[in-house]
Design a protein around this motif. Sequence first.
Motif, PDB file in Angstrom:
ATOM      1  N   ASP A 168     -18.732  -9.267   1.562  1.00 42.97           N
ATOM      2  CA  ASP A 168     -19.123  -8.665   0.294  1.00 42.97           C
ATOM      3  C   ASP A 168     -17.840  -8.606  -0.535  1.00 42.97           C
ATOM      4  N   ILE A 169     -17.821  -9.311  -1.650  1.00 42.02           N
ATOM      5  CA  ILE A 169     -16.586  -9.460  -2.433  1.00 42.02           C
ATOM      6  C   ILE A 169     -16.023  -8.109  -2.873  1.00 42.02           C
ATOM      7  N   ASP A 170     -16.864  -7.230  -3.402  1.00 44.58           N
ATOM      8  CA  ASP A 170     -16.375  -5.941  -3.893  1.00 44.58           C
ATOM      9  C   ASP A 170     -15.774  -5.107  -2.759  1.00 44.58           C
ATOM     10  N   ARG A 171     -16.458  -5.050  -1.631  1.00 45.70           N
ATOM     11  CA  ARG A 171     -15.956  -4.269  -0.495  1.00 45.70           C
ATOM     12  C   ARG A 171     -14.649  -4.876   0.036  1.00 45.70           C
ATOM     13  N   PHE A 172     -14.584  -6.195   0.104  1.00 47.55           N
ATOM     14  CA  PHE A 172     -13.379  -6.877   0.571  1.00 47.55           C
ATOM     15  C   PHE A 172     -12.198  -6.575  -0.358  1.00 47.55           C
ATOM     16  N   ASN A 173     -12.420  -6.697  -1.668  1.00 49.57           N
ATOM     17  CA  ASN A 173     -11.348  -6.432  -2.633  1.00 49.57           C
ATOM     18  C   ASN A 173     -10.881  -4.982  -2.584  1.00 49.57           C
ATOM     19  N   ALA A 174     -11.804  -4.065  -2.348  1.00 47.65           N
ATOM     20  CA  ALA A 174     -11.432  -2.650  -2.236  1.00 47.65           C
ATOM     21  C   ALA A 174     -10.537  -2.424  -1.014  1.00 47.65           C
ATOM     22  N   LYS A 175     -10.855  -3.065   0.086  1.00 48.01           N
ATOM     23  CA  LYS A 175     -10.026  -2.935   1.295  1.00 48.01           C
ATOM     24  C   LYS A 175      -8.637  -3.518   1.069  1.00 48.01           C
ATOM     25  N   ILE A 176      -8.565  -4.626   0.359  1.00 49.40           N
ATOM     26  CA  ILE A 176      -7.260  -5.240   0.070  1.00 49.40           C
ATOM     27  C   ILE A 176      -6.448  -4.334  -0.853  1.00 49.40           C
ATOM     28  N   ALA A 177      -7.094  -3.733  -1.837  1.00 44.68           N
ATOM     29  CA  ALA A 177      -6.391  -2.815  -2.751  1.00 44.68           C
ATOM     30  C   ALA A 177      -5.865  -1.601  -1.973  1.00 44.68           C
ATOM     31  N   ASP A 178      -6.681  -1.066  -1.062  1.00 48.92           N
ATOM     32  CA  ASP A 178      -6.235   0.051  -0.246  1.00 48.92           C
ATOM     33  C   ASP A 178      -5.059  -0.348   0.639  1.00 48.92           C
ATOM     34  N   LYS A 179      -5.121  -1.524   1.193  1.00 48.84           N
ATOM     35  CA  LYS A 179      -4.035  -2.006   2.046  1.00 48.84           C
ATOM     36  C   LYS A 179      -2.741  -2.157   1.238  1.00 48.84           C
ATOM     37  N   ALA A 180      -2.856  -2.690   0.027  1.00 50.87           N
ATOM     38  CA  ALA A 180      -1.677  -2.869  -0.819  1.00 50.87           C
ATOM     39  C   ALA A 180      -1.027  -1.525  -1.153  1.00 50.87           C
ATOM     40  N   LYS A 181      -1.818  -0.498  -1.359  1.00 46.63           N
ATOM     41  CA  LYS A 181      -1.279   0.831  -1.669  1.00 46.63           C
ATOM     42  C   LYS A 181      -0.528   1.405  -0.480  1.00 46.63           C
ATOM     43  N   GLY A 182      -0.987   1.099   0.710  1.00 55.82           N
ATOM     44  CA  GLY A 182      -0.395   1.662   1.917  1.00 55.82           C
ATOM     45  C   GLY A 182       0.680   0.803   2.547  1.00 55.82           C
ATOM     46  N   SER A 183       1.086  -0.253   1.878  1.00 56.27           N
ATOM     47  CA  SER A 183       2.087  -1.162   2.430  1.00 56.27           C
ATOM     48  C   SER A 183       3.418  -0.454   2.630  1.00 56.27           C
ATOM     49  N   SER A 184       4.009  -0.627   3.790  1.00 57.74           N
ATOM     50  CA  SER A 184       5.302  -0.001   4.075  1.00 57.74           C
ATOM     51  C   SER A 184       6.467  -0.974   3.896  1.00 57.74           C
ATOM     52  N   ARG A 185       6.195  -2.153   3.446  1.00 57.11           N
ATOM     53  CA  ARG A 185       7.262  -3.162   3.269  1.00 57.11           C
ATOM     54  C   ARG A 185       7.771  -3.190   1.879  1.00 57.11           C
TER      55      ARG A 185
END
Length: 141
Positions: free
Chosen positions: A124-141
Amino acid sequence: MKLTLQPGLRHAGTLEVLPSMTVSNVSAELKAFADMPPVFATAMMVAFIEATCIECIADHLEEGEHSVGSHINVSHTAATPPGMSVLAEVTLTSVERRMLTFKVEAFDDVGLIGQGSHQRAVIDIDRFNAKIADKAKGSSR
């Protein structure tokens, strides 16, 4: 996913190998490839196979769905120079929930250049993009 997304779907695509698709031109950031022979890059063959699989199932997904590659097991057994055409033939062999498996083959003007299998996951494109956005916010690098 539509009910028409069933094993047995087949699709073929053709591509002319351009100089930009050769090993030495894969990426300016990957200096190790700079002095490689000017032949069709494995990375480009894999991308072409993936694109052909995407085209194979496009009419069988619902609006808001797409697919992402999750596994590829492909041999690249023969070199192809620029100017030749490449044909990718893909067959959907399995649908298990949202996981799709394809038999894949690639040929140039002389013969077989690669074969194997490829898996794609329907998303599901919207759900996938939301997960990627959340991951980008939590990036520790």
